[in-house]
Design an enzyme around this catalytic site. Sequence first.
Site, short mmCIF file in Angstrom:
data_model
loop_
_atom_site.label_atom_id
_atom_site.label_comp_id
_atom_site.label_asym_id
_atom_site.label_seq_id
_atom_site.Cartn_x
_atom_site.Cartn_y
_atom_site.Cartn_z
N HIS A 379 -4.79 2.35 -8.73
CA HIS A 379 -3.70 2.03 -9.64
C HIS A 379 -3.70 0.56 -10.07
O HIS A 379 -3.00 0.19 -11.01
CB HIS A 379 -2.34 2.35 -9.00
CG HIS A 379 -1.91 3.78 -9.20
ND1 HIS A 379 -2.15 4.77 -8.26
CD2 HIS A 379 -1.27 4.39 -10.21
CE1 HIS A 379 -1.66 5.91 -8.69
NE2 HIS A 379 -1.13 5.71 -9.88
N GLY A 449 8.73 -2.79 -8.93
CA GLY A 449 8.17 -3.94 -8.24
C GLY A 449 8.92 -4.27 -6.96
O GLY A 449 9.96 -3.68 -6.63
N ASN A 450 8.39 -5.24 -6.23
CA ASN A 450 8.96 -5.61 -4.93
C ASN A 450 10.38 -6.16 -5.04
O ASN A 450 11.22 -5.91 -4.16
CB ASN A 450 8.06 -6.64 -4.23
CG ASN A 450 6.79 -6.02 -3.69
OD1 ASN A 450 6.76 -4.83 -3.38
ND2 ASN A 450 5.74 -6.81 -3.57
N GLU A 451 10.67 -6.91 -6.10
CA GLU A 451 12.01 -7.51 -6.23
C GLU A 451 13.08 -6.44 -6.38
O GLU A 451 14.17 -6.56 -5.81
CB GLU A 451 12.04 -8.47 -7.42
CG GLU A 451 11.32 -9.78 -7.20
CD GLU A 451 11.87 -10.54 -6.00
OE1 GLU A 451 13.11 -10.65 -5.88
OE2 GLU A 451 11.07 -11.02 -5.18
N GLY A 453 12.83 -3.37 -5.24
CA GLY A 453 12.93 -2.74 -3.92
C GLY A 453 13.76 -3.56 -2.95
O GLY A 453 14.60 -3.02 -2.21
N LYS A 454 13.55 -4.88 -2.95
CA LYS A 454 14.32 -5.76 -2.05
C LYS A 454 15.81 -5.74 -2.41
O LYS A 454 16.67 -5.74 -1.52
CB LYS A 454 13.79 -7.20 -2.16
CG LYS A 454 12.43 -7.41 -1.51
CD LYS A 454 11.96 -8.85 -1.74
CE LYS A 454 10.56 -9.06 -1.18
NZ LYS A 454 10.07 -10.44 -1.46
N THR A 455 16.11 -5.73 -3.70
CA THR A 455 17.51 -5.69 -4.13
C THR A 455 18.20 -4.44 -3.64
O THR A 455 19.33 -4.49 -3.11
CB THR A 455 17.60 -5.77 -5.68
OG1 THR A 455 16.96 -6.97 -6.13
CG2 THR A 455 19.04 -5.75 -6.14
#
Length: 493
Positions: A379, A449-451, A453-455
């Site tokens: 991917h 994205g990771n941000e 997911g973190k939120t």
Amino acid sequence: MLPRWELALYLLASLGFHFYSFYEVYKVSREHEEELDQEFELETDTLFGGLKKDATDFEWSFWMEWGKQWLVWLLLGHMVVSQMATLLARKHRPWILMLYGMWACWCVLGTPGVAMVLLHTTISFCVAQFRSQLLTWLCSLLLLSTLRLQGVEEVKRRWYKTENEYYLLQFTLTVRCLYYTSFSLELCWQQLPAASTSYSFPWMLAYVFYYPVLHNGPILSFSEFIKQMQQQEHDSLKASLCVLALGLGRLLCWWWLAELMAHLMYMHAIYSSIPLLETVSCWTLGGLALAQVLFFYVKYLVLFGVPALLMRLDGLTPPALPRCVSTMFSFTGMWRYFDVGLHNFLIRYVYIPVGGSQHGLLGTLFSTAMTFAFVSYWHGGYDYLWCWAALNWLGVTVENGVRRLVETPCIQDSLARYFSPQARRRFHAALASCSTSMLILSNLVFLGGNEVGKTYWNRIFIQGWPWVTLSVLGFLYCYSHVGIAWAQTYATD
């Protein structure tokens, strides 16, 4: 089996949660429309009474733009050529379709694009002559890695006037990688000397340049392609017209639904604005998550539905279309039923050859890890994709561990002795709600994205503990009951 009234209650609750949370997303989209328009340039069209459209989903905008310019006409051309070849030159149909695929590829990617596909295919075929699976995989991974080399990227960009043409070449080469890998591995498994002429270079070209799946899939293994392409039975013209009419009707409905979602809910733009995402209500946060994954589902009903329809008209059986994500309640089910073609490829060419479940617990863990590592690298290999792959590996591992534990005779006897079938179903749904929460989180990492997911992790599981967390699990408990009932019906059908 649960009472009908209880299942109906779970279904109504699930639908209510969906629609109310979507309404909250709609309200936030309207309240922040000017702000999002200034930052992300929302599009204005007349499709839904002048409502502005969130066009920040790159994949949907990219394929819709290409569809209007070239792809619809080239796919229609494939359909006409295929039907004419079936009527007039059935024995030569694979080669006619191969030549058409090369010509269509040249129309959109030019001579350099066709040359790149031919080069990768030829290299893979030559390496496959050594009949070594290891060499074949090393070759495929090396060719895949060249797509991410900065120097090579700069050269390919100079071939085209627009970024969209360059990205189309990248997508095409990425998907073709799975196709020439499938052919080469199937060739490696043939006994020497190969008695069949099906594993010749012309058949490899016919497989790689089959146009409906050239740019974006779905994935069909070479063994399935050759078996179905060589069969002489085809539907009548009347049956083909019925398939075409029904297929086009479904595609138009899916396309309309995807466009409606993009006009009513600006979920992609909101996800791109982390400060806004951190301030919306928990209901809106949940609605954004549901809207994001459901849009992804509807999008792939269209993107896979178009080639699947053409494959049926050609007498091929395409991989099943994605199952609705609102009925998914496990990592295992998501992988098995969303992208069926990719799942079949991973099982046949990665998981089983590495060892699968035949080498004990450690062998299973290693095979699963290698499978997710490959799909992450295929991917694009970005940081958020490795995080997504790790979450999926962990989710599948935990689910399989719990399933093995529950299937032990001791646990089975205890559950049967102390719990009724209805109680066991409710316990299953309770466990599934936990798995579903992590499944949604991993999908949000993949899509946002990771941000993002973190939120979600911070707002739902850290700041929201205990009431928000337990409320979410309660909602997912209802979803899980619906998904389990749907899965049983699906298995029966």
